[in-house]
Design a protein around this motif. Sequence first.
Motif, PDB file in Angstrom:
ATOM      1  N   ALA A  16       0.832  -1.209   0.000  1.00  0.00           N
ATOM      2  CA  ALA A  16       0.000   0.000   0.000  1.00  0.00           C
ATOM      3  C   ALA A  16       0.867   1.260   0.000  1.00  0.00           C
ATOM      4  CB  ALA A  16      -0.943  -0.010   1.205  1.00  0.00           C
ATOM      5  N   GLY A  19       2.251   1.640  -3.465  1.00  0.00           N
ATOM      6  CA  GLY A  19       1.197   2.126  -4.348  1.00  0.00           C
ATOM      7  C   GLY A  19       0.927   3.607  -4.145  1.00  0.00           C
ATOM      8  N   ALA A  20       0.951   4.056  -2.884  1.00  0.00           N
ATOM      9  CA  ALA A  20       0.725   5.479  -2.597  1.00  0.00           C
ATOM     10  C   ALA A  20       1.854   6.334  -3.172  1.00  0.00           C
ATOM     11  CB  ALA A  20       0.600   5.693  -1.092  1.00  0.00           C
ATOM     12  N   PHE A  45      -1.395  -1.463  -5.095  1.00  0.00           N
ATOM     13  CA  PHE A  45      -2.670  -1.579  -4.380  1.00  0.00           C
ATOM     14  C   PHE A  45      -3.312  -2.952  -4.592  1.00  0.00           C
ATOM     15  CE2 PHE A  45      -2.665   3.196  -4.663  1.00  0.00           C
ATOM     16  CZ  PHE A  45      -2.426   3.387  -3.319  1.00  0.00           C
ATOM     17  N   ALA A  48      -1.531  -5.285  -2.340  1.00  0.00           N
ATOM     18  CA  ALA A  48      -1.948  -5.040  -0.951  1.00  0.00           C
ATOM     19  C   ALA A  48      -3.287  -5.728  -0.674  1.00  0.00           C
ATOM     20  CB  ALA A  48      -2.036  -3.544  -0.676  1.00  0.00           C
TER      21      ALA A  48
END
Length: 186
Positions: A16, A19-20, A45, A48
């Motif tokens: 995550a 991905g962020a 994501f 995740a």
Amino acid sequence: MHGPAPAGWLLVALCAATGAYCLLRMRSPVEEQRRTAGGEALMGFGMAAMAVPAAVVTPPHWAWLACTAVFGVAALRALPSARSDPHHLHHLMGTVAMVYMAAVMTAAPATTQAHHVHGGTGVPVLTGMLLLYFTGYVLRSGARLLPVAVAPGPAARTVGWGDRPELSQACRLSMGIAMLAMLVTL
């Protein structure tokens, strides 16, 4: 996926966060970097979501079908550019691995999803091939992050933290390690 819950949650947090960061990289002024960052954000994501420990939440059957469809479309989109660019080839391999893992989870009966997908049959050939590929990728990516001596020269232009190649390489490395962990627990 399967395995100890604390390791699963660490994998969720790592994917995550990656991905962020990739979403933030999508603000780059470079078109190719924005497109690449978008694909990597989807991978982060998606990984995740797939890494949530099965002992905590067992996704419904349709969720695995949705993952198969989403990453199947992503693989088809990566296919044309994979011939000319090694990074796009890696992105294609990642999406194919995600399709494979989601398909395995779709085919697994609900009673075995909380335990083991592949009983005493050993490692399936495709899983083994993906493990070999991602092991090589992780080793190569890790070696690329090692510092090298650079002769002093003219000052390079200052780049934003979202455009730093070593940060994006570190994200790719962490997603490669996460992919290995997910394939091992499959």
